[in-house]
Design a protein around this motif. Sequence first.
Motif, PDB file in Angstrom:
ATOM      1  N   ILE B  32      48.545  46.960  39.035  1.00 25.04           N
ATOM      2  CA  ILE B  32      48.765  48.224  38.324  1.00 25.04           C
ATOM      3  C   ILE B  32      47.786  49.247  38.901  1.00 25.04           C
ATOM      4  O   ILE B  32      46.568  49.091  38.788  1.00 25.04           O
ATOM      5  CB  ILE B  32      48.520  48.057  36.809  1.00 25.04           C
ATOM      6  N   SER B  33      48.333  50.272  39.554  1.00 31.73           N
ATOM      7  CA  SER B  33      47.500  51.197  40.313  1.00 31.73           C
ATOM      8  C   SER B  33      47.629  52.623  39.781  1.00 31.73           C
ATOM      9  O   SER B  33      48.632  53.281  39.994  1.00 31.73           O
ATOM     10  CB  SER B  33      47.920  51.159  41.789  1.00 31.73           C
ATOM     11  N   GLU B  35      46.101  55.180  40.806  1.00 30.05           N
ATOM     12  CA  GLU B  35      46.222  56.091  41.951  1.00 30.05           C
ATOM     13  C   GLU B  35      47.505  55.769  42.711  1.00 30.05           C
ATOM     14  O   GLU B  35      47.972  54.639  42.716  1.00 30.05           O
ATOM     15  CB  GLU B  35      45.011  55.941  42.874  1.00 30.05           C
ATOM     16  N   PHE B 127      34.063  63.901  42.350  1.00 30.81           N
ATOM     17  CA  PHE B 127      34.157  63.424  43.727  1.00 30.81           C
ATOM     18  C   PHE B 127      34.218  61.903  43.743  1.00 30.81           C
ATOM     19  O   PHE B 127      33.262  61.220  44.083  1.00 30.81           O
ATOM     20  CB  PHE B 127      32.965  63.949  44.548  1.00 30.81           C
ATOM     21  N   ASN B 238      34.606  51.500  33.764  1.00 29.39           N
ATOM     22  CA  ASN B 238      35.798  51.555  32.914  1.00 29.39           C
ATOM     23  C   ASN B 238      35.925  50.247  32.128  1.00 29.39           C
ATOM     24  O   ASN B 238      36.499  49.275  32.610  1.00 29.39           O
ATOM     25  CB  ASN B 238      37.050  51.795  33.761  1.00 29.39           C
ATOM     26  N   GLY B 270      34.091  44.091  40.314  1.00 35.31           N
ATOM     27  CA  GLY B 270      33.844  45.406  40.898  1.00 35.31           C
ATOM     28  C   GLY B 270      33.036  46.317  39.990  1.00 35.31           C
ATOM     29  O   GLY B 270      32.282  45.859  39.121  1.00 35.31           O
ATOM     30  N   ALA B 287      27.468  48.978  41.268  1.00 38.37           N
ATOM     31  CA  ALA B 287      28.626  49.778  41.675  1.00 38.37           C
ATOM     32  C   ALA B 287      28.578  50.072  43.167  1.00 38.37           C
ATOM     33  O   ALA B 287      28.388  51.200  43.591  1.00 38.37           O
ATOM     34  CB  ALA B 287      28.688  51.062  40.861  1.00 38.37           C
TER      35      ALA B 287
HETATM   36  C1  LIG Z   1      31.886  59.394  47.356  1.00 46.30           C
HETATM   37  C2  LIG Z   1      31.559  57.955  47.222  1.00 46.30           C
HETATM   38  C3  LIG Z   1      30.778  57.330  48.190  1.00 46.30           C
HETATM   39  C4  LIG Z   1      30.482  55.992  48.085  1.00 46.30           C
HETATM   40  N1  LIG Z   1      29.712  55.430  49.082  1.00 46.30           N
HETATM   41  C5  LIG Z   1      29.434  54.119  49.016  1.00 46.30           C
HETATM   42  C6  LIG Z   1      28.681  53.498  50.054  1.00 46.30           C
HETATM   43  O1  LIG Z   1      28.278  54.137  51.013  1.00 46.30           O
HETATM   44  N2  LIG Z   1      28.426  52.168  49.958  1.00 46.30           N
HETATM   45  C7  LIG Z   1      28.868  51.424  48.907  1.00 46.30           C
HETATM   46  O2  LIG Z   1      28.624  50.224  48.880  1.00 46.30           O
HETATM   47  N3  LIG Z   1      29.585  51.975  47.910  1.00 46.30           N
HETATM   48  C8  LIG Z   1      29.878  53.305  47.934  1.00 46.30           C
HETATM   49  N4  LIG Z   1      30.619  53.867  46.929  1.00 46.30           N
HETATM   50  C9  LIG Z   1      31.019  53.018  45.795  1.00 46.30           C
HETATM   51  C10 LIG Z   1      32.275  52.225  46.108  1.00 46.30           C
HETATM   52  O3  LIG Z   1      33.286  53.101  46.466  1.00 46.30           O
HETATM   53  C11 LIG Z   1      32.662  51.406  44.894  1.00 46.30           C
HETATM   54  O4  LIG Z   1      31.630  50.518  44.570  1.00 46.30           O
HETATM   55  C12 LIG Z   1      33.933  50.600  45.112  1.00 46.30           C
HETATM   56  O5  LIG Z   1      34.993  51.451  45.423  1.00 46.30           O
HETATM   57  C13 LIG Z   1      34.267  49.781  43.878  1.00 46.30           C
HETATM   58  O6  LIG Z   1      35.503  49.157  44.010  1.00 46.30           O
HETATM   59  P1  LIG Z   1      36.353  48.786  42.730  1.00 46.30           P
HETATM   60  O7  LIG Z   1      37.565  48.094  43.254  1.00 46.30           O
HETATM   61  O8  LIG Z   1      35.518  48.096  41.744  1.00 46.30           O
HETATM   62  O9  LIG Z   1      36.737  50.166  42.060  1.00 46.30           O
HETATM   63  P2  LIG Z   1      37.562  51.384  42.615  1.00 46.30           P
HETATM   64  O10 LIG Z   1      37.537  51.464  44.082  1.00 46.30           O
HETATM   65  O11 LIG Z   1      37.064  52.564  41.861  1.00 46.30           O
HETATM   66  O12 LIG Z   1      39.058  51.073  42.172  1.00 46.30           O
HETATM   67  C14 LIG Z   1      39.452  51.038  40.845  1.00 46.30           C
HETATM   68  C15 LIG Z   1      40.847  51.572  40.734  1.00 46.30           C
HETATM   69  O13 LIG Z   1      41.361  51.271  39.444  1.00 46.30           O
HETATM   70  C16 LIG Z   1      42.120  52.349  38.988  1.00 46.30           C
HETATM   71  N5  LIG Z   1      42.224  52.271  37.521  1.00 46.30           N
HETATM   72  C17 LIG Z   1      41.256  52.521  36.612  1.00 46.30           C
HETATM   73  N6  LIG Z   1      41.724  52.310  35.357  1.00 46.30           N
HETATM   74  C18 LIG Z   1      42.997  51.921  35.498  1.00 46.30           C
HETATM   75  C19 LIG Z   1      44.014  51.562  34.561  1.00 46.30           C
HETATM   76  N7  LIG Z   1      43.781  51.570  33.264  1.00 46.30           N
HETATM   77  N8  LIG Z   1      45.234  51.225  35.043  1.00 46.30           N
HETATM   78  C20 LIG Z   1      45.488  51.212  36.381  1.00 46.30           C
HETATM   79  N9  LIG Z   1      44.564  51.525  37.303  1.00 46.30           N
HETATM   80  C21 LIG Z   1      43.334  51.882  36.857  1.00 46.30           C
HETATM   81  C22 LIG Z   1      41.375  53.551  39.480  1.00 46.30           C
HETATM   82  O14 LIG Z   1      42.230  54.671  39.539  1.00 46.30           O
HETATM   83  C23 LIG Z   1      40.940  53.087  40.864  1.00 46.30           C
HETATM   84  O15 LIG Z   1      41.900  53.400  41.834  1.00 46.30           O
HETATM   85  C24 LIG Z   1      30.949  55.220  46.990  1.00 46.30           C
HETATM   86  C25 LIG Z   1      31.731  55.833  46.027  1.00 46.30           C
HETATM   87  C26 LIG Z   1      32.035  57.182  46.123  1.00 46.30           C
HETATM   88  C27 LIG Z   1      32.884  57.815  45.064  1.00 46.30           C
END
Ligand SMILES: Cc1cc2nc3c(=O)[nH]c(=O)nc-3n(C[C@H](O)[C@H](O)[C@H](O)COP(=O)(O)OP(=O)(O)OC[C@H]3O[C@@H](n4cnc5c(N)ncnc54)[C@H](O)[C@@H]3O)c2cc1C
Lengths: 143, 412
Positions: B32-33, B35, B127, B238, B270, B287
Amino acid sequence: MKRVYVNEEWCLGCHLCEYNCAFANSGGSDMASALRGKPIFPRIHIEGDERVTYAVSCRHCDDPLCVKACIAGALSQGEDGVIRIEKTRCVGCFTCVLVCPYGALAPAEDGVMQKCELCLSNASGEPACVKGCPNRAIVYEER
Amino acid sequence: MENYVIIGNGTAAVSCIEGIRSLDTESPVTVISAEKYPAYCRPLISCALEGKADPGNMNQRPADFYEKNGCRVLFGTKAVGIDPDKKSVTLNEGACLPYTKLCVAAGSSPFVPPMAGLDTVARKFSFMTMDDMLALDAAVTENSRVLIVGAGLIGLKCAEGLAERAGSLTVCDLAPRILSSILDEEGAALMRARLEEHGISFLPGDTADRFEGNRAVMKSGKTMDFDILVLAVGVRANTALVKDIGGDVNRGIIVDRHMRTSVPDIYAAGDCAEGYDSSLGANRVLAILPNARLQGECAGINMAGGDRTFDNAVPLNAIGFFGLHCLTAGSAPEGCAVFEERGPGWMKKLWTKDGFLTGFALVGCEERAGIYTSLIRERIPLDTLDFGLLRHAATTAAFSREQRRRKFGGAV
Ligand SMILES: Cc1cc2nc3c(=O)[nH]c(=O)nc-3n(C[C@H](O)[C@H](O)[C@H](O)COP(=O)(O)OP(=O)(O)OC[C@H]3O[C@@H](n4cnc5c(N)ncnc54)[C@H](O)[C@@H]3O)c2cc1C
């Protein structure tokens, strides 16, 4: 898979592997014109002190932390086990440097990371460091 | 036969899929995405803004990834509730999706503190996402005066992305120094100097108190006129979906070392999860992308009936601006000893406690830093190696011959 291993008791610390590596990856046709008078950026390097020297290059780990930590999707492990870097995707963030337990990654001259890919896709075809090691301290074999 | 459902489609989700498929290639997986994009490299949005990464080539996996892994992806769809008794997930459009094993990989959201007059600001941005980046990309011009609230990792990455594109850039933060979550005064000053060389101005110890259209009135009473406002104060995990059903939640969704939440058959991974940080000896939200990848993989393997433990997570941050890199890992626990070295434009700090390295901060001296990280993650006792040598240089020459033989002598 075949990997590069160093036998530290045979390593002379002569740094020839560094030159052979830099040359093999330079794309040039003779070593003198490819490397002369320039700083070199090899993908293997000699470490050590007065007591011991040895060459370090990518271990091509079975469970590679660098690949898992890469924020740009630039590092990947092929089905052949070789870890490669897609240079156009690397953003030079140094996360791979931060996680590699062996200290095997370092940037190229342009700041983009580079690493040993076993010379499989350059003109050498097999590790140039191994081929050129005068004391057979570096070997390419299955262990 | 299982029926896997994953909420979210970022790094943790993709790694969860790979974890599942390493053991179970048959059962259906539904993602479920919220985005509308295939999982992309979130940290690269600043590089895209800067023109150093191509938004069309930022995917985390090859284009056929979901298909190859037999995943159905519901793009542009949000999970709005979980029913742990019926074992189903409710979607925003009303449908219910049954699961046998669920992974919450929902990441984090930008935290926007209440600020008076924010609704009067025409051009304000977060951002965090591709869409945030695209909106900012479309709004910024060479004359834009940009105000960024928050001098943390995300705010500064945004500043770097805009440095060559905006008319002026100012970053404010209530903290007295930049990158305050990972650097001390000295390290932050080095990084700040580099950013200032590239035209970025700072207002430390001050932040926007209220807004009047294009004007920010700061806590100090100063006023700042701007055209574009970026809010990068922080992010929040979240957690709501799990909290709503009574699952254990602190700052993140609490997971054990197998990525299980307190609710049966529900896993989390994550940015939304709070797992064990071995450098701290306590739970913490980490994070960062590597953690999302390792947790996601661990969750997936366990969801598919495997037995994977992930118990050596540590904070890891690599951030650089205009060629000056700062690498940090682990923690500085109370009562730790500090070893430091410095020179013009660089500093190194190592923290040790009870005979172990627990953390470090390196600015401008990144060579082979992973050797230090390995000492933290693998908890290698410092009395088994030449720490005197290691303090000066990250080198495996400081290890005993036997340790080196184990590291370099065979397949690892
Ligand atoms: C600008 C920026 C720079 C960064 N630079 C670094 C770096 O240099 N090094 C590093 O280690 N980390 C960095 N990070 C952090 C890194 O991006 C995150 O730690 C990583 O993306 C986490 O992955 P994730 O899968 O947990 O979450 P995410 O990548 O955030 O993915 C979660 C997804 O779930 C979706 N979602 C949320 N709720 C729901 C719902 N209820 N139903 C369906 N979908 C949902 C969201 O829309 C999102 O697409 C950076 C982040 C940002 C914003």
